[in-house]
Design an enzyme around this catalytic site. Sequence first.
Site, PDB file in Angstrom:
ATOM      1  N   MET A   1       0.813  -1.212   0.000  1.00  0.00           N
ATOM      2  CA  MET A   1       0.000   0.000   0.000  1.00  0.00           C
ATOM      3  C   MET A   1       0.850   1.267   0.000  1.00  0.00           C
ATOM      4  O   MET A   1       0.505   2.258  -0.638  1.00  0.00           O
ATOM      5  CB  MET A   1      -0.948  -0.024   1.210  1.00  0.00           C
ATOM      6  CG  MET A   1      -2.024   1.032   1.181  1.00  0.00           C
ATOM      7  SD  MET A   1      -2.949   1.057  -0.378  1.00  0.00           S
ATOM      8  CE  MET A   1      -4.252  -0.084   0.008  1.00  0.00           C
ATOM      9  N   CYS A   2       2.012   1.224   0.695  1.00  0.00           N
ATOM     10  CA  CYS A   2       2.824   2.443   0.753  1.00  0.00           C
ATOM     11  C   CYS A   2       3.365   2.804  -0.631  1.00  0.00           C
ATOM     12  O   CYS A   2       3.486   3.980  -0.977  1.00  0.00           O
ATOM     13  CB  CYS A   2       3.961   2.282   1.755  1.00  0.00           C
ATOM     14  SG  CYS A   2       5.051   0.915   1.375  1.00  0.00           S
ATOM     15  N   THR A   3       3.662   1.778  -1.442  1.00  0.00           N
ATOM     16  CA  THR A   3       4.132   2.030  -2.805  1.00  0.00           C
ATOM     17  C   THR A   3       3.026   2.683  -3.618  1.00  0.00           C
ATOM     18  O   THR A   3       3.240   3.669  -4.327  1.00  0.00           O
ATOM     19  CB  THR A   3       4.535   0.700  -3.484  1.00  0.00           C
ATOM     20  OG1 THR A   3       5.456   0.032  -2.651  1.00  0.00           O
ATOM     21  CG2 THR A   3       5.147   0.937  -4.843  1.00  0.00           C
TER      22      THR A   3
END
EC number: 6.2.1.64
Length: 472
Positions: free
Chosen positions: A247-249
């Site tokens: 998700m952070c990507t």
Amino acid sequence: MGLHGINRGRKVLVEVTVLVQYVMVRFGSRMAVDGGHRDGGCDWDGRWNHVTKFLERPGPFTHPDFEPSTESLQFLLETCTVLVIGAGGLGCELLKDLALSGFRLIHVVDMDTIDLSNLNRQFLFRPKDVGRPKAEVAADFINSRIPGCKVVPYPLQQQFLQLKKKNPYFHIIVCGLDSIIARRWMNGMLISLLSYEDGVLDPSSIIPLIDGGTEGFKGNARVVLPGMTACIDCTLELYPPQINFPMCTIASMPRLPEHCIEYARILQWPKDKPFGGNLDGDNPEHIQWVFERAQERAAQFNITGVTYRLTQGVVKRIIPAVASTNAVIAAACATEVFKIATSAYIPLNNYLVFNDVDGLYTYTFEAERKENCSACSQVPQDLQFPSSAKLQDVLEYLTENASLQMKSPAITTTLEGKNKTLYLQSVKSIEERTRPNLCKTLKELGLSDGQELAVADVTTPQTVLFKLNFTT
Ligand SMILES: [Zn+2]
């Protein structure tokens, strides 16, 4: 080459020799039974020249024990029965390859019907066949095109299960499937057919499984001798569960066009709710909306490659099927079937990977048996939990553990001499009745240290026995 390398090479050689000897033992006597005349009806002069070159003369690459003879071809043409599972992208290629290599007694299983989008690569099908069962159309095509071929189709699961009851004999099974569950099920079925005498495997009970798989430009082909070499479940960790981008990507540092599409799909859609409801992958307006947002995102980060087609692929999780990958992998599998059936050459030992995403890369390695494989090891499976763990924890372990990856496990046990279902998902009424058990601890359920749990799942035709070990 260092010492390590030499030793390793020797080990591989020894195992390959065992494998070839096994093949000789298994098929040698069978091949000697028939011999002599070839069916004059459809075998015109020189028809099998391309095959007899391999079988009726010696060569520098044949196995040392191989003796050229006319019997091998007779065995292919008249006796050897091959079961092909799947009549899709790989299956069409496999049927064609096998039939042209001299295999005539082929059975093919596929429950699917033909879709318009199959026609670009599943070359046994024509526009008029759309909607018809794949197995039936593929069998008809091969039988009418290749004289003497007797392909038997099983378009329905029911028919195939009846077939199992009749217990027909297959010499070799080839899988061209896109489902890991179906592969594992077949693998489990072949393991259940093994017979052991005083703990020693009876080699005549082994049915070799050749398994091919493709995903876009990547593919693999492998040879499994159930009970002898690594089985599908031994290497389950090679099949990771569905790829999800972190998700952070997606949220802060996209690098790929897919990251931008996922951003639009996962973060922007629920926030903007452009059409009110949920995202529907089959609705072109929805796809268009995601596509446009993904393009904006890609522009901000200088990422190229966001297309409508890719958007559709990511949203619907479609992996593009590549005809050439299927052709390569099916050819490798058919070659292995030929090698095992004729014992003319040393079979693949035992796992080939193929990748032409960028250039072309291929590599073969020996997948090793897993000592405590839940499918083939005959070692009881341990479950380590504190008695205060809940049944829900056990259920999650069974589905999430990389080497188990069960889908909807049903757990039963014996309590005070009675069979008790602790949890079962597939029947609604039983699910409702057993659901409260999920929140109970193992102790509250009356389970004790060393308790045996029998687990049934769609990934295996047999129940798997687990032994519960309480940790403190
Ligand atoms: Zn195994």
